[in-house]
Design a protein around this motif. Structure first.
Motif, PDB file in Angstrom:
ATOM      1  N   LYS A   5      43.674 -40.572  -0.058  1.00  0.00           N
ATOM      2  CA  LYS A   5      44.074 -40.100  -1.388  1.00  0.00           C
ATOM      3  C   LYS A   5      44.551 -38.652  -1.346  1.00  0.00           C
ATOM      4  O   LYS A   5      45.523 -38.289  -1.995  1.00  0.00           O
ATOM      5  CB  LYS A   5      42.904 -40.225  -2.370  1.00  0.00           C
ATOM      6  CG  LYS A   5      42.666 -41.625  -2.847  1.00  0.00           C
ATOM      7  CD  LYS A   5      41.609 -41.653  -3.934  1.00  0.00           C
ATOM      8  CE  LYS A   5      41.424 -43.058  -4.449  1.00  0.00           C
ATOM      9  NZ  LYS A   5      40.468 -43.116  -5.555  1.00  0.00           N
ATOM     10  N   GLN A   6      43.872 -37.832  -0.563  1.00  0.00           N
ATOM     11  CA  GLN A   6      44.262 -36.424  -0.459  1.00  0.00           C
ATOM     12  C   GLN A   6      45.635 -36.301   0.201  1.00  0.00           C
ATOM     13  O   GLN A   6      46.474 -35.502  -0.220  1.00  0.00           O
ATOM     14  CB  GLN A   6      43.229 -35.634   0.343  1.00  0.00           C
ATOM     15  CG  GLN A   6      41.903 -35.450  -0.366  1.00  0.00           C
ATOM     16  CD  GLN A   6      40.855 -34.851   0.551  1.00  0.00           C
ATOM     17  OE1 GLN A   6      40.899 -35.033   1.775  1.00  0.00           O
ATOM     18  NE2 GLN A   6      39.885 -34.139  -0.043  1.00  0.00           N
ATOM     19  N   LEU A  11      51.439 -35.447  -0.103  1.00  0.00           N
ATOM     20  CA  LEU A  11      52.784 -35.939   0.158  1.00  0.00           C
ATOM     21  C   LEU A  11      53.621 -35.947  -1.129  1.00  0.00           C
ATOM     22  O   LEU A  11      54.793 -35.536  -1.122  1.00  0.00           O
ATOM     23  CB  LEU A  11      52.733 -37.350   0.761  1.00  0.00           C
ATOM     24  CG  LEU A  11      54.056 -38.007   1.100  1.00  0.00           C
ATOM     25  CD1 LEU A  11      54.808 -37.195   2.152  1.00  0.00           C
ATOM     26  CD2 LEU A  11      53.836 -39.429   1.582  1.00  0.00           C
ATOM     27  N   GLU A  12      53.025 -36.379  -2.225  1.00  0.00           N
ATOM     28  CA  GLU A  12      53.739 -36.396  -3.505  1.00  0.00           C
ATOM     29  C   GLU A  12      54.127 -34.985  -3.922  1.00  0.00           C
ATOM     30  O   GLU A  12      55.238 -34.745  -4.401  1.00  0.00           O
ATOM     31  CB  GLU A  12      52.861 -37.049  -4.583  1.00  0.00           C
ATOM     32  CG  GLU A  12      53.527 -37.132  -5.934  1.00  0.00           C
ATOM     33  CD  GLU A  12      54.797 -37.956  -5.945  1.00  0.00           C
ATOM     34  OE1 GLU A  12      55.703 -37.615  -6.728  1.00  0.00           O
ATOM     35  OE2 GLU A  12      54.909 -38.928  -5.166  1.00  0.00           O
ATOM     36  N   HIS A  15      57.088 -33.956  -1.879  1.00  0.00           N
ATOM     37  CA  HIS A  15      58.306 -34.613  -2.356  1.00  0.00           C
ATOM     38  C   HIS A  15      58.864 -33.883  -3.575  1.00  0.00           C
ATOM     39  O   HIS A  15      60.080 -33.687  -3.696  1.00  0.00           O
ATOM     40  CB  HIS A  15      58.043 -36.084  -2.709  1.00  0.00           C
ATOM     41  CG  HIS A  15      58.003 -37.003  -1.527  1.00  0.00           C
ATOM     42  ND1 HIS A  15      59.059 -37.165  -0.672  1.00  0.00           N
ATOM     43  CD2 HIS A  15      57.019 -37.809  -1.069  1.00  0.00           C
ATOM     44  CE1 HIS A  15      58.737 -38.038   0.276  1.00  0.00           C
ATOM     45  NE2 HIS A  15      57.487 -38.447   0.057  1.00  0.00           N
ATOM     46  N   GLN A  16      57.999 -33.481  -4.478  1.00  0.00           N
ATOM     47  CA  GLN A  16      58.429 -32.750  -5.665  1.00  0.00           C
ATOM     48  C   GLN A  16      59.006 -31.389  -5.293  1.00  0.00           C
ATOM     49  O   GLN A  16      60.014 -30.959  -5.851  1.00  0.00           O
ATOM     50  CB  GLN A  16      57.263 -32.585  -6.647  1.00  0.00           C
ATOM     51  CG  GLN A  16      56.849 -33.893  -7.283  1.00  0.00           C
ATOM     52  CD  GLN A  16      55.592 -33.758  -8.135  1.00  0.00           C
ATOM     53  OE1 GLN A  16      54.971 -32.694  -8.171  1.00  0.00           O
ATOM     54  NE2 GLN A  16      55.211 -34.839  -8.802  1.00  0.00           N
ATOM     55  N   GLU A  17      58.387 -30.709  -4.336  1.00  0.00           N
ATOM     56  CA  GLU A  17      58.894 -29.418  -3.882  1.00  0.00           C
ATOM     57  C   GLU A  17      60.258 -29.563  -3.223  1.00  0.00           C
ATOM     58  O   GLU A  17      61.154 -28.735  -3.433  1.00  0.00           O
ATOM     59  CB  GLU A  17      57.898 -28.765  -2.917  1.00  0.00           C
ATOM     60  CG  GLU A  17      56.647 -28.238  -3.578  1.00  0.00           C
ATOM     61  CD  GLU A  17      55.672 -27.623  -2.583  1.00  0.00           C
ATOM     62  OE1 GLU A  17      56.117 -27.195  -1.485  1.00  0.00           O
ATOM     63  OE2 GLU A  17      54.480 -27.571  -2.904  1.00  0.00           O
ATOM     64  N   VAL A  18      60.421 -30.620  -2.431  1.00  0.00           N
ATOM     65  CA  VAL A  18      61.710 -30.878  -1.764  1.00  0.00           C
ATOM     66  C   VAL A  18      62.784 -31.123  -2.816  1.00  0.00           C
ATOM     67  O   VAL A  18      63.898 -30.582  -2.726  1.00  0.00           O
ATOM     68  CB  VAL A  18      61.593 -32.077  -0.796  1.00  0.00           C
ATOM     69  CG1 VAL A  18      62.968 -32.573  -0.369  1.00  0.00           C
ATOM     70  CG2 VAL A  18      60.764 -31.710   0.413  1.00  0.00           C
ATOM     71  N   ALA A  19      62.483 -31.935  -3.829  1.00  0.00           N
ATOM     72  CA  ALA A  19      63.463 -32.244  -4.872  1.00  0.00           C
ATOM     73  C   ALA A  19      63.852 -30.977  -5.634  1.00  0.00           C
ATOM     74  O   ALA A  19      65.039 -30.752  -5.918  1.00  0.00           O
ATOM     75  CB  ALA A  19      62.907 -33.292  -5.825  1.00  0.00           C
TER      76      ALA A  19
END
Length: 98
Positions: A5-6, A11-12, A15-19
């Motif tokens: 879960k961590q 990872l999520e 992904h948001q930082e990359v976007a």
């Protein structure tokens, strides 16, 4: 060691930082490109983009009627689905003389 879960939460977040970083860099690149185009008065053709459009297709003429219903005067060109008045009948009887 981190739990599943961590790791998925991390990872999520990545992904948001990359976007967000991608959107920011794209906006900056577009601004730079617009500035250069304006500065040098560049055209789409000079940049290698095609601006030539294909001419519109000519309107096709209607087909000549080949069959006529003697009772109603309705005609059919012989293209597409045959009309009900012609179904199961000898088409030669309904041919229009040319």
């Amino acid at each position: 060691m981190a739990s599943y879960k961590q790791l998925t939460a991390e990872l999520e977040k990545l992904h948001q930082e990359v976007a967000a970083a991608r959107e920011k860099e794209i906006a900056q690149a577009i601004a730079d490109i617009k500035q250069k185009v304006a500065e040098y008065d560049l055209t789409a053709e000079e940049l290698g983009f095609k601006t030539e459009r294909k001419p519109a297709r000519k309107a096709t003429s209607t087909s000549v009627a080949r069959y006529r219903n003697p009772k109603t005067g309705e005609t059919w060109s012989g293209r597409g689905r045959s009309p009900a008045w012609l179904a199961g009948k000898n088409r030669e009887r309904f041919l229009i003389e040319m």
